[in-house]
Design a protein around this motif. Structure first.
Motif, PDB file in Angstrom:
ATOM      1  N   ASP A 299      -7.483  -2.913   0.999  1.00  0.00           N
ATOM      2  CA  ASP A 299      -8.198  -3.111   2.254  1.00  0.00           C
ATOM      3  C   ASP A 299      -7.575  -4.281   3.017  1.00  0.00           C
ATOM      4  O   ASP A 299      -7.404  -5.372   2.474  1.00  0.00           O
ATOM      5  CB  ASP A 299      -9.673  -3.392   1.980  1.00  0.00           C
ATOM      6  N   ILE A 300      -7.256  -4.064   4.267  1.00  0.00           N
ATOM      7  CA  ILE A 300      -6.523  -5.071   5.038  1.00  0.00           C
ATOM      8  C   ILE A 300      -7.324  -6.364   5.180  1.00  0.00           C
ATOM      9  O   ILE A 300      -6.770  -7.469   5.146  1.00  0.00           O
ATOM     10  CB  ILE A 300      -6.128  -4.500   6.414  1.00  0.00           C
ATOM     11  N   LYS A 301      -8.648  -6.247   5.315  1.00  0.00           N
ATOM     12  CA  LYS A 301      -9.464  -7.449   5.470  1.00  0.00           C
ATOM     13  C   LYS A 301      -9.583  -8.219   4.163  1.00  0.00           C
ATOM     14  O   LYS A 301      -9.678  -9.455   4.167  1.00  0.00           O
ATOM     15  CB  LYS A 301     -10.845  -7.073   6.008  1.00  0.00           C
ATOM     16  N   ARG A 302      -9.578  -7.532   3.030  1.00  0.00           N
ATOM     17  CA  ARG A 302      -9.624  -8.240   1.750  1.00  0.00           C
ATOM     18  C   ARG A 302      -8.312  -8.975   1.484  1.00  0.00           C
ATOM     19  O   ARG A 302      -8.312 -10.038   0.860  1.00  0.00           O
ATOM     20  CB  ARG A 302      -9.955  -7.281   0.608  1.00  0.00           C
ATOM     21  N   ALA A 359      -8.027   0.839   4.679  1.00  0.00           N
ATOM     22  CA  ALA A 359      -7.125   0.841   3.536  1.00  0.00           C
ATOM     23  C   ALA A 359      -5.691   0.983   4.043  1.00  0.00           C
ATOM     24  O   ALA A 359      -5.349   1.947   4.731  1.00  0.00           O
ATOM     25  CB  ALA A 359      -7.481   1.977   2.582  1.00  0.00           C
ATOM     26  N   MET A 360      -4.840   0.022   3.699  1.00  0.00           N
ATOM     27  CA  MET A 360      -3.475   0.030   4.225  1.00  0.00           C
ATOM     28  C   MET A 360      -2.671   1.210   3.702  1.00  0.00           C
ATOM     29  O   MET A 360      -1.771   1.705   4.381  1.00  0.00           O
ATOM     30  CB  MET A 360      -2.786  -1.291   3.865  1.00  0.00           C
ATOM     31  N   THR A 438       4.477  -9.597   3.944  1.00  0.00           N
ATOM     32  CA  THR A 438       5.447  -8.528   4.211  1.00  0.00           C
ATOM     33  C   THR A 438       4.864  -7.173   3.844  1.00  0.00           C
ATOM     34  O   THR A 438       5.028  -6.186   4.576  1.00  0.00           O
ATOM     35  CB  THR A 438       6.741  -8.790   3.418  1.00  0.00           C
ATOM     36  N   ARG A 439       4.189  -7.109   2.707  1.00  0.00           N
ATOM     37  CA  ARG A 439       3.559  -5.856   2.267  1.00  0.00           C
ATOM     38  C   ARG A 439       2.531  -5.381   3.293  1.00  0.00           C
ATOM     39  O   ARG A 439       2.478  -4.189   3.634  1.00  0.00           O
ATOM     40  CB  ARG A 439       2.901  -6.073   0.910  1.00  0.00           C
ATOM     41  N   LEU A 440       1.699  -6.301   3.794  1.00  0.00           N
ATOM     42  CA  LEU A 440       0.693  -5.925   4.786  1.00  0.00           C
ATOM     43  C   LEU A 440       1.364  -5.358   6.036  1.00  0.00           C
ATOM     44  O   LEU A 440       0.928  -4.320   6.563  1.00  0.00           O
ATOM     45  CB  LEU A 440      -0.165  -7.143   5.127  1.00  0.00           C
TER      46      LEU A 440
END
Length: 664
Positions: A299-302, A359-360, A438-440
């Motif tokens: 999850d991007i926010k987590r 979810a990314m 970088t992963r995000l």
């Protein structure tokens, strides 16, 4: 107006806006948005004027006794030094951006009036913490922020996740606030006053009788409020609230309060070497653990939540080596780029229409759909990864430079062991931060996940705010590291050569490794069609897709809804991934140590109440009931029976009288 009058108006205006918004929310909804935005923007202007007038010179101090207490007085006091002036400006800037952004993000929300009022109250409470010169008044703002976070995190109370997150945030922070309150009273008892200036004067004279105990009690509250190990578990779950609330909490209020409190009262903690070591250990564990956890979140926010925990670890690490200037410098820099990160994430969520698609691994083709979020989030991620010349580089390097300074024995404020611990963990965290940043970026903007519905272009109020915050995210560090020392005790905040080279090197290495892992997995997935790579369990892509499907969606309806298998986090962490994804099971540990024993004790009390106490109560009522039954049966209503009983009684009395007479 005098500086004191302006400073009083800064927290007062958002408070009045909150009250007016609550009163007029139903009767005059057209006034809600102006009442949410204008008071905070006015406070921003006034806070900027206060900062310019203060100018890093001697602190502005004024006080009036609130009420006679008979012992330690409680005063309405202001203590505005360079730290307070700049932090207040940051709070107003981020709060103003959040309020403007929310007018678009929550434009169709029926509970927007109460939301906007709570955000204003939240802002007012933080400003009270920043400007006050009395610890009791600080405590009031501290606790008001806690209750505001409870309501704002639980804004979507229809969902069980939001309800659970709000309760968890409230309880965990209160767990730290109890010893914090005891520490404040112990500190005031030793100093004879709640005034911050008098407390610091007492510390300077060596007047604290219990410095270690006081410092450790206060650190418990700081750990809860600023989400530091081991009381950090509430912050990732708090992502169930609206995204603008997350931006406010993470960038300028709530979690910043603990760091600011330690910075303001740093001499109290420096009076105890043991407390400084505890602070260093807490910061080191927080930094490294949160970096690993962020690399495993989908999850991007987590991801951003764990990132905040780690960056707060940098700030507490700077405090652990006795450099509050570096800590507050990173607080200011982090406030800009972390607020931008959350608001950009909100644009992404708004574009796909629901939090459930944050979810990314399921994002695809977002770069062209949200160009404003793409470019501004890129700037913010570069600042987060501390890549020069972005602001995060200068503020992070000031922390690492302060730690290196301690390792060489050039300071008496912190033990050398604390310096080495912060330096090593800080460099390792720089590696992890660049890797998950970088992963995000790769998964969010170059991902191969399911195509989410396009909900159209975002409101202008949301995209303009992103560019406003992009400016300090890019330029604040380079401009501020030369001017801020005059505001922060004169300490040098310029990057040092050794830590700059090593820190930038490990950050670049983290980004390159994450990118290489993504390219490797993307190439493998390209060989075999998406959804079929799991048929090749020996390949990295097949294993990762199978794990992603098992973790995030046990039953995908079709191949198009499957997650992106090119997740570098799973490859880089390996077997550690499943532990890092759940925060290293700390919630489970708390459940075993605290929740289950409390539940077992509650079950025992319920059993004793039902089977023991209630038995006595029921027994006390049974005997009178039986007697009543016996008496009721004797009341037959038959006159002949009553006469017979009367005669029988007379005979018994006569016989008894004769027996008594014969005995006499």
């Amino acid at each position: 107006m005098t500086t004191t009058t302006l400073a009083v108006l800064v927290p007062l205006l958002p408070f009045l806006g909150a009250v007016a918004g609550l009163l007029l929310g139903r009767t005059a909804p057209g006034f809600v948005r102006p009442l949410a935005v204008l008071p905070v923007l006015t406070s921003l202007v006034l806070a900027a004027v206060v900062a310019v007038r203060q100018g890093g010179d001697a602190a502005v101090d004024t006080a009036t006794e609130l009420t006679p207490t008979g012992s330690v007085p409680i005063e309405l006091a202001l203590h505005i030094d360079g730290f307070a002036a700049l932090v207040a400006a940051l709070v107003c800037l981020v709060a103003g951006c959040v309020q403007i952004y929310s007018t678009g993000y929550l434009r169709d929300d029926p509970r927007y009036p109460s939301y906007a009022a709570l955000v204003s109250l939240f802002t007012s409470a933080m400003l009270l913490v920043v400007y006050t010169g009395d610890l009791i008044v600080l405590l009031v703002g501290w606790e008001v922020m806690g209750i505001c976070s409870y309501f704002l995190v639980g804004h979507y109370w229809e969902t069980p996740e939001a309800r659970a997150a709000s309760i968890k945030a409230f309880l965990v922070t209160k767990l730290g606030d109890v010893p914090f309150l005891l520490g404040l009273f112990a500190l005031a008892t030793d100093a004879g006053s709640f005034r911050i200036t008098k407390v610091l004067a007492t510390v300077e004279q060596g007047g604290l009788d219990h410095p270690t105990l006081i410092a450790l009690l206060l650190l418990a509250g700081v750990a809860g409020k600023s989400a530091q190990f081991p009381l950090h578990t509430w912050l990732p779950d708090a992502m169930a609230g609206p995204t603008p609330v997350s931006a406010l909490i993470h960038a300028a209020t709530m979690v910043a309060a603990g760091v600011y409190f330690v910075a303001r009262l740093l001499p109290v903690f420096e009076a105890s070497q043991a407390a400084m070591v505890v602070l260093a250990v807490m910061a080191a564990v927080t930094m490294v653990g949160s970096g690993l956890a962020a690399l495993a979140q989908d999850d991007i926010k987590r991801v951003l939540a764990y990132s905040t925990i780690g960056q707060l670890g940098y700030m507490t690490g700077a405090l652990a080596v006795g450099d509050r200037g570096a800590a507050v410098f990173h607080l200011l820099s982090h406030g800009a780029f972390k607020g931008l990160l959350f608001l950009a994430a909100g644009v992404i969520i708004h574009a796909v229409g629901t939090n459930s698609l944050a979810a990314m691994s399921r994002m695809s083709h977002l770069r062209d759909r949200v160009p404003d979020a793409f470019w501004t989030m890129t700037v913010a991620l570069l600042a987060l990864a501390a890549i020069p010349p972005f602001s995060g580089f200068f503020s992070k390097e000031s922390v690492l430079g302060a730690a290196e300074h301690v390792t060489t024995g050039h300071t008496e404020h912190a033990p050398g062991a604390a310096g080495w611990l912060i330096l090593v963990s800080g460099l390792l965290t720089a590696l992890l931060t660049a890797a998950y940043a970088t992963r995000l970026w790769l998964l969010a903007f170059r991902g191969r996940g399911a195509e989410a519905p396009d909900h159209g272009r975002q409101p202008l109020s949301m995209t303009v705010v992103l560019w406003v915050l992009a400016v300090p995210s890019l330029a604040l560090g380079g401009l501020a590291h030369r001017t801020l020392p005059d505001w922060f005790d004169g300490g040098d905040l310029a990057p040092t050569l050794v830590t700059s080279v090593i820190g930038t090197g490990v950050a670049l290495a983290g980004g390159i490794v994450s990118y290489a892992a993504w390219r490797h997995l993307t190439a493998l997935a390209a060989v075999t069609p998406l959804g079929a790579v799991a048929a090749h369990p020996d390949s990295d892509a097949g294993r990762i897709e199978a794990e992603a499907i098992a973790t995030h969606a046990p039953a995908y309806g079709d191949v198009a809804s499957a997650p992106d298998p090119a997740d570098p986090g799973r490859l880089l962490l390996g077997p550690l991934h499943r532990h890092a994804a759940v925060g290293f099971h700390l919630d489970a540990v708390y459940g075993a140590l605290f929740v289950r024993p409390v539940q077992a004790a509650a079950s025992l009390v319920r059993f004793l109440d039902r089977e023991v106490v209630d038995t006595y109560v029921r027994g006390a009522g049974t005997l009178p009931r039986w007697l009543g039954i016996a008496v009721r049966r004797a009341q037959t209503g038959n006159v002949q029976t009553y006469v017979s009983a009367l005669l029988a009684g007379t005979v018994v009395l006569a016989v008894a009288a004769l027996l008594v007479a014969s005995g006499a």
